[in-house]
Enzyme design. Structure first.
Site: not given
Length: 649
Positions: A193, A270
């Site tokens: 991320e 995710e």
């Protein structure tokens, strides 16, 4: 295969020549190019040439007792998963620079991957070096802060050199487990991320090159499904994927990622099953219990992804536990500290028991896989009840201080070559001082203030406005500051906060202590890493009352194993009903922190730590003792509750 897909694979191969081998023992380039074990087209992952939909779930081995790895993986397969996604924690693998600890049972990632393959699961590696994961400093080892010129998550030489060393050592452990060599490892993630944090593409491309030199399988990135995070995290030649809401995220990926070398099948890397919990009044436990509308949303989203032949990973499938001092925090213009439990409201709870959510997901997955291809899950083993254990005080923390270091100004935890635990600062007053205490540049974590051994207040950074502590000191008084590292910040976004908390990770006191306008100089500094509790002693602290120094309490208890050899039959949840804040050790193992503020009111105690038929030792460091004894007990149903006083510091 469409012409466009063949051209894409050829282009990826040209950009990624080292996928096929990094050592003499690697498969040849010709073999890998002719029949790649795992690859992808624009629309599909391919495993041994056949379409492969990833039905995945996150489970991190270093948060789970190793003796339970097989059990948890069997239950993953029995929910219908075919792939496990795993973070790896650099700080546990290299706690001291150059000291590699993968031979320790809890750090043997290769063993975890082999067990996964044994039970019919593939794996995806998420090595970071930054992983977030609500872990201490996002998995970074504390020693990074002491390296000259260090700026984490950057292309600076100091960080890249350390990261490359880590990734090469990890690859050495896992290289033979790649799918190209008959193992279960399908893909490796580049960073984590990163687009939420920065835009240093030299950094992410440098990591890409390191990983290509050391792994043969495809690489991918994972970012939030919005334009600025995707563009910040994208890496040429690396498959770009998203996390969060699959509907908006998938659309954003295909809208904002235009480089054909970054495009391929859709994966929600995710998909959040619930969320982690923070310490503090008003913070409720995140769970599926009593939340049918949220469960229905989960089912709808899973149908949406699998029904379109796309891929997904549930975060978390099984959360595990932040044992010891391993929890992290998020900077929200205050320190939001994660609790010891990483239950996450996941389908498999913290103790490894299946939940109603587990079976909701299982029922949904069954619609998209061959009939009878999912094994039956094992039955949940009942938890153990342990009756009241009485603990007696053994020694004051202030009587276990060890060597002192004299310093004009306070020293940080890092300057003491210490990673976790507590630091104690002591100053003998030689002139009258009066005013508000300021412990360094700002309140870092939690400072308990004592004068002559009696508590005078707490300065706690988990509050946006920590309560002030005002003092009047006379010559001869002793000022004592006990600072706890509550967990280094593991996440900071470009859009959240007034300073980059992820980079400023010094613990203890940074800068000068002032009282009013006066700088307090001349300190005795004591390092208290609390790697283990003190040995049993006959010494007994003076009478304990509210305001007394932190105290170690000790007790023993016995359990019977019954007719089973399964350690899960000894699992329980430990409660300290009259405790305020502290840590618990069972047979020398640090279970983690408890804190009356909640929402966690019980600690998961794995049966693997207990010894049937003999004495088990429990030691508790109570930071704010208020009585001559403590009581602990094991319960079969855990407690989630908040302390009723929202002003408790």
């Amino acid at each position: 295969m469409m012409l466009w897909d063949r051209l894409l694979i050829a282009l990826l191969a040209a950009l990624s020549p080292k996928w096929a081998g990094a050592s003499d023992s690697s498969p040849s380039l010709t073999q890998s190019a002719a029949a790649p074990a795992f690859t992808y087209t624009r629309t599909s992952f391919l495993l041994n040439g056949k379409p492969y939909i990833i039905i995945g779930g996150q489970m991190d081995p270093q948060r789970i007792p190793p003796a339970y790895w097989r059990d948890r993986l069997i239950k993953a397969r029995a929910m219908g998963l075919n792939t496990i996604f795993s973070y790896v924690y650099w700080n546990l693998l290299e706690p001291t620079q150059g000291q590699w600890t993968s031979s320790e049972e809890s750090n043997d990632i290769a063993k975890f991957f082999r067990i996964a393959q044994d039970v019919g699961l593939n794996v995806v590696l998420r090595p970071g070096p930054y992983i977030c994961g609500e872990r201490e400093w996002g998995g970074f080892p504390a020693w990074l802060a002491r390296v000259p010129g260090m700026k984490v998550r950057s292309s600076g030489a100091a960080f890249m050199d350390a990261a490359e060393s880590y990734l090469k050592r990890l690859a050495g452990d896992l290289r033979d487990l790649q799918v190209t060599r008959g193992g279960p490892l399908l893909m490796v993630q580049v960073e984590n991320e990163y687009g939420s944090y920065g835009e240093d593409h030299n950094y992410t491309q440098g990591l890409r090159d390191i990983l290509k030199e050391n792994f043969e399988v495809p690489l991918y990135t994972n970012d939030g499904g919005v334009d600025w995070t995707l563009r910040g995290g994208e890496v040429p030649g690396v498959l770009a994927e998203i996390d969060g809401d699959p509907r908006s995220g998938f659309a954003a990926r295909d809208r904002y990622i235009t480089d054909p070398t970054e495009l391929g099948p859709l994966l929600d890397g995710e998909y959040y099953t619930f969320a982690p919990d923070y310490w503090g009044p008003g913070n409720k436990h995140n769970t599926a219990v009593g939340n049918p509308s949220q469960i229905q949303q989960f089912v709808s989203d899973l149908d949406y992804v699998l029904g379109a032949n796309n891929s997904i990973s549930l975060y978390m499938f099984h959360g595990g536990t932040n044992f010891g001092f391993s929890n992290g925090a998020i900077w929200k213009n205050y320190t939001a500290v994660f609790i010891t439990s990483y239950d996450y409201g996941a389908p498999l709870d913290e103790s490894g028991r299946t939940t109603d959510l587990y079976f909701k997901f299982r029922d949904t997955i069954q619609k998209y896989v061959p009939e009878d291809s999912i094994p039956e899950p094992p039955a949940n083993v009942p938890l153990l009840e342990i009756s009241n254990i009485t603990l007696s005080p053994t020694i004051s923390l202030f009587d276990t201080l060890g060597p002192k270091i004299n310093s004009v100004a306070p020293l940080t935890m890092e300057e003491l070559d210490q990673a976790y635990g507590l630091v104690f600062y002591e100053h003998t007053v030689n002139t009258t001082l009066q005013g508000t205490l300021q412990p360094g540049d700002r309140a870092r974590d939690r400072v308990i203030v004592y004068v002559n051994g009696t508590k005078k207040g707490v300065i706690d950074s988990t509050y946006s406005q920590p309560a002030p502590v005002s003092l009047t000191l006379q010559p001869g008084d002793t000022l004592q500051l006990l600072v706890e590292n509550l967990g280094r910040v593991d996440y900071w976004s470009r859009e959240s906060g007034t300073f980059v908390a992820l980079e400023d990770q010094f613990k203890g006191i940074v800068g000068n202590v002032t009282i009013g306008s006066r700088v307090v100089s001349g300190w005795n500094v004591y390092s208290l890493p609390l790697d283990e509790p003190p040995a049993a002693t006959q010494a007994k602290p003076s009478a304990i009352a509210p305001g007394s120094p932190p105290t170690f309490f000790r007790g023993t208890f016995q359990i019977e194993s019954g007719n089973t050899t399964d350690p899960a039959a000894l699992d329980t949840f430990l409660e300290v009903p009259d405790g305020v804040k502290g840590n618990v050790w069972i047979n020398g193992f640090n279970l983690g922190r408890y804190w009356v503020v909640g929402p966690q009111q019980s600690l998961y105690l794995p049966g693997t730590i207990l010894k049937p038929g003999v004495e088990n030792e429990i030691v508790i460091l109570e930071l704010e003792p208020n009585g001559e004894t403590l009581t602990a007990l094991g319960v079969t149903e855990r407690t989630w509750a908040n302390y009723p006083d929202p002003d408790y510091p």
